[in-house]
Design an enzyme around this catalytic site. Structure first.
Site, PDB file in Angstrom:
ATOM      1  N   HIS A   1       0.845  -1.204   0.000  1.00 19.27           N
ATOM      2  CA  HIS A   1       0.000   0.000   0.000  1.00 19.27           C
ATOM      3  C   HIS A   1       0.883   1.257   0.000  1.00 19.27           C
ATOM      4  O   HIS A   1       0.608   2.220  -0.714  1.00 19.27           O
ATOM      5  CB  HIS A   1      -0.870   0.049   1.266  1.00 19.27           C
ATOM      6  CG  HIS A   1      -1.923  -1.012   1.371  1.00 19.27           C
ATOM      7  ND1 HIS A   1      -2.060  -1.836   2.464  1.00 19.27           N
ATOM      8  CD2 HIS A   1      -2.920  -1.378   0.513  1.00 19.27           C
ATOM      9  CE1 HIS A   1      -3.092  -2.647   2.293  1.00 19.27           C
ATOM     10  NE2 HIS A   1      -3.621  -2.406   1.122  1.00 19.27           N
TER      11      HIS A   1
ATOM     12  N   LYS B   1     -17.174  -6.000   9.029  1.00 20.18           N
ATOM     13  CA  LYS B   1     -15.919  -6.730   8.818  1.00 20.18           C
ATOM     14  C   LYS B   1     -15.220  -6.944  10.155  1.00 20.18           C
ATOM     15  O   LYS B   1     -15.118  -6.016  10.964  1.00 20.18           O
ATOM     16  CB  LYS B   1     -15.029  -5.932   7.854  1.00 20.18           C
ATOM     17  CG  LYS B   1     -14.223  -6.836   6.936  1.00 20.18           C
ATOM     18  CD  LYS B   1     -13.578  -6.045   5.814  1.00 20.18           C
ATOM     19  CE  LYS B   1     -12.501  -6.873   5.124  1.00 20.18           C
ATOM     20  NZ  LYS B   1     -11.870  -6.158   4.027  1.00 20.18           N
TER      21      LYS B   1
ATOM     22  N   ARG C   1      -2.557  -5.933  -7.999  1.00 22.33           N
ATOM     23  CA  ARG C   1      -1.412  -6.815  -7.768  1.00 22.33           C
ATOM     24  C   ARG C   1      -1.278  -7.883  -8.844  1.00 22.33           C
ATOM     25  O   ARG C   1      -0.201  -8.222  -9.257  1.00 22.33           O
ATOM     26  CB  ARG C   1      -1.534  -7.488  -6.394  1.00 22.33           C
ATOM     27  CG  ARG C   1      -1.274  -6.556  -5.245  1.00 22.33           C
ATOM     28  CD  ARG C   1      -1.743  -7.146  -3.963  1.00 22.33           C
ATOM     29  NE  ARG C   1      -3.173  -7.437  -4.039  1.00 22.33           N
ATOM     30  CZ  ARG C   1      -3.834  -8.133  -3.151  1.00 22.33           C
ATOM     31  NH1 ARG C   1      -3.210  -8.652  -2.121  1.00 22.33           N
ATOM     32  NH2 ARG C   1      -5.133  -8.335  -3.287  1.00 22.33           N
TER      33      ARG C   1
ATOM     34  N   SER D   1      -2.941  -8.066   3.454  1.00 18.00           N
ATOM     35  CA  SER D   1      -3.085  -7.821   4.891  1.00 18.00           C
ATOM     36  C   SER D   1      -3.396  -9.125   5.640  1.00 18.00           C
ATOM     37  O   SER D   1      -2.862  -9.356   6.728  1.00 18.00           O
ATOM     38  CB  SER D   1      -4.184  -6.793   5.144  1.00 18.00           C
ATOM     39  OG  SER D   1      -3.860  -5.591   4.492  1.00 18.00           O
TER      40      SER D   1
HETATM   41  N1  COA Z   1      -0.237  -4.197  -1.707  1.00 16.51           N
HETATM   42  C1  COA Z   1      -0.546  -5.148  -0.832  1.00 16.51           C
HETATM   43  N2  COA Z   1      -1.786  -5.559  -0.579  1.00 16.51           N
HETATM   44  C2  COA Z   1      -2.757  -4.961  -1.254  1.00 16.51           C
HETATM   45  C3  COA Z   1      -2.524  -3.952  -2.193  1.00 16.51           C
HETATM   46  C4  COA Z   1      -1.188  -3.572  -2.413  1.00 16.51           C
HETATM   47  N3  COA Z   1      -0.879  -2.627  -3.274  1.00 16.51           N
HETATM   48  N4  COA Z   1      -3.695  -3.563  -2.708  1.00 16.51           N
HETATM   49  C5  COA Z   1      -4.630  -4.303  -2.103  1.00 16.51           C
HETATM   50  N5  COA Z   1      -4.069  -5.150  -1.236  1.00 16.51           N
HETATM   51  C6  COA Z   1      -4.756  -6.170  -0.437  1.00 16.51           C
HETATM   52  C7  COA Z   1      -5.063  -5.750   0.949  1.00 16.51           C
HETATM   53  O1  COA Z   1      -3.993  -6.056   1.797  1.00 16.51           O
HETATM   54  C8  COA Z   1      -6.296  -6.571   1.239  1.00 16.51           C
HETATM   55  O2  COA Z   1      -5.913  -7.861   1.640  1.00 16.51           O
HETATM   56  P1  COA Z   1      -6.873  -8.814   2.497  1.00 16.51           P
HETATM   57  O3  COA Z   1      -8.060  -9.108   1.644  1.00 16.51           O
HETATM   58  O4  COA Z   1      -5.983  -9.961   2.717  1.00 16.51           O
HETATM   59  O5  COA Z   1      -7.216  -8.068   3.741  1.00 16.51           O
HETATM   60  C9  COA Z   1      -6.989  -6.688  -0.113  1.00 16.51           C
HETATM   61  O6  COA Z   1      -5.999  -6.424  -1.057  1.00 16.51           O
HETATM   62  C10 COA Z   1      -8.076  -5.689  -0.370  1.00 16.51           C
HETATM   63  O7  COA Z   1      -7.967  -4.651   0.525  1.00 16.51           O
HETATM   64  P2  COA Z   1      -8.103  -3.134   0.305  1.00 16.51           P
HETATM   65  O8  COA Z   1      -7.271  -2.605  -0.790  1.00 16.51           O
HETATM   66  O9  COA Z   1      -7.892  -2.524   1.631  1.00 16.51           O
HETATM   67  O10 COA Z   1      -9.556  -2.981  -0.212  1.00 16.51           O
HETATM   68  P3  COA Z   1     -10.882  -3.528   0.367  1.00 16.51           P
HETATM   69  O11 COA Z   1     -11.379  -4.505  -0.637  1.00 16.51           O
HETATM   70  O12 COA Z   1     -10.795  -3.968   1.763  1.00 16.51           O
HETATM   71  O13 COA Z   1     -11.717  -2.182   0.370  1.00 16.51           O
HETATM   72  C11 COA Z   1     -13.071  -0.434  -0.619  1.00 16.51           C
HETATM   73  C12 COA Z   1     -12.346  -1.758  -0.764  1.00 16.51           C
HETATM   74  C13 COA Z   1     -12.972   0.202   0.747  1.00 16.51           C
HETATM   75  C14 COA Z   1     -12.446   0.501  -1.614  1.00 16.51           C
HETATM   76  C15 COA Z   1     -14.536  -0.721  -1.013  1.00 16.51           C
HETATM   77  O14 COA Z   1     -15.020  -1.780  -0.229  1.00 16.51           O
HETATM   78  C16 COA Z   1     -15.443   0.477  -0.845  1.00 16.51           C
HETATM   79  O15 COA Z   1     -15.315   1.455  -1.543  1.00 16.51           O
HETATM   80  N6  COA Z   1     -16.406   0.375   0.091  1.00 16.51           N
HETATM   81  C17 COA Z   1     -17.354   1.440   0.359  1.00 16.51           C
HETATM   82  C18 COA Z   1     -18.778   1.017  -0.034  1.00 16.51           C
HETATM   83  C19 COA Z   1     -19.056   1.346  -1.477  1.00 16.51           C
HETATM   84  O16 COA Z   1     -18.885   2.438  -1.950  1.00 16.51           O
HETATM   85  N7  COA Z   1     -19.550   0.333  -2.188  1.00 16.51           N
HETATM   86  C20 COA Z   1     -19.903   0.433  -3.568  1.00 16.51           C
HETATM   87  C21 COA Z   1     -18.792  -0.026  -4.450  1.00 16.51           C
HETATM   88  S1  COA Z   1     -19.287  -0.071  -6.133  1.00 16.51           S
END
Ligand code: COA
Length: 163
Positions: free
Chosen positions: A17, A41, A90, A128
């Site tokens: 990140h 969550k 990724r 994560s």
């Molecule tokens: N390096 C390492 N890990 C990464 C990464 C990177 N560059 N990019 C993503 N990841 C990993 C994270 O570690 C995480 O791992 P995990 O699943 O093992 O915990 C996973 O990818 C995804 O995490 P993250 O990037 O934090 O995204 P998320 O899927 O948890 O969150 C939101 C996504 C918050 C953007 C999305 O849920 C959101 O916008 N929610 C709001 C509600 C909404 O608007 N909904 C309508 C959508 S159309």
């Protein structure tokens, strides 16, 4: 002013990140790292803890701000007056999920664009969840998170063992 939002759960923030934030903060004037407050969550760290951790690990980037949000991402973007969303990719496996989310956000607000930044090769395989699992069983997460986050993980798992 070119302002972007980098949203996520960041439970916890990883070097992957941070790599995306560093690269992105070089081409936008302001980058808002937005921590999703999702009570559904089962997170290891509270939202306040994650915000505090992100502030600590981004303090070398003066144009990065950290905030939390609840609800829809597009509403948050409007609130902070940002029209750009940054997401890291990724691997191909991330693509379908990310593409659906970008299209969903576009449908909710046509003014908001999503930009994907490809992950650096060395961070392609970290997540994560895997970091939490490794740390929980005492494995080394040295190359995956900053030392500050490593200490926070150790502290959290130690305090859980004491319960
Ligand atoms: N390096 C390492 N890990 C990464 C990464 C990177 N560059 N990019 C993503 N990841 C990993 C994270 O570690 C995480 O791992 P995990 O699943 O093992 O915990 C996973 O990818 C995804 O995490 P993250 O990037 O934090 O995204 P998320 O899927 O948890 O969150 C939101 C996504 C918050 C953007 C999305 O849920 C959101 O916008 N929610 C709001 C509600 C909404 O608007 N909904 C309508 C959508 S159309």
């Amino acid at each position: 002013m070119l302002k972007a939002v980098y949203p996520g759960s960041f439970d916890p923030v990883t070097n992957g990140h941070i790599d995306i934030m560093e690269r992105c903060s070089g081409f936008v004037e302001e980058l808002i790292v937005a921590v999703l407050d999702n009570p559904a969550k089962n997170s290891l760290f509270t939202v306040d803890e994650r915000v505090q951790q992100l502030k600590e690990v981004t303090k070398h980037m003066p144009n990065v701000k950290v905030k939390s949000f609840y609800g829809l991402l597009v509403d948050f973007c409007r609130q902070v007056d940002a029209k750009l969303v940054i997401r890291g990719l990724r691997a191909v496996t991330d693509f379908e999920y990310e593409f659906k989310m970008a299209l969903g956000n576009k449908k909710l607000d046509d003014n908001i664009e999503t930009i994907f930044i490809s992950s650096s090769t060395k961070y392609m395989f970290i997540s994560s969840s895997s970091i939490k699992e490794i740390a929980m069983f005492g494995g080394s997460v040295d190359d995956m998170v900053p030392p500050y986050i490593k200490d926070q993980l150790t502290e959290k798992f130690n305090s859980r063992e004491e319960i």
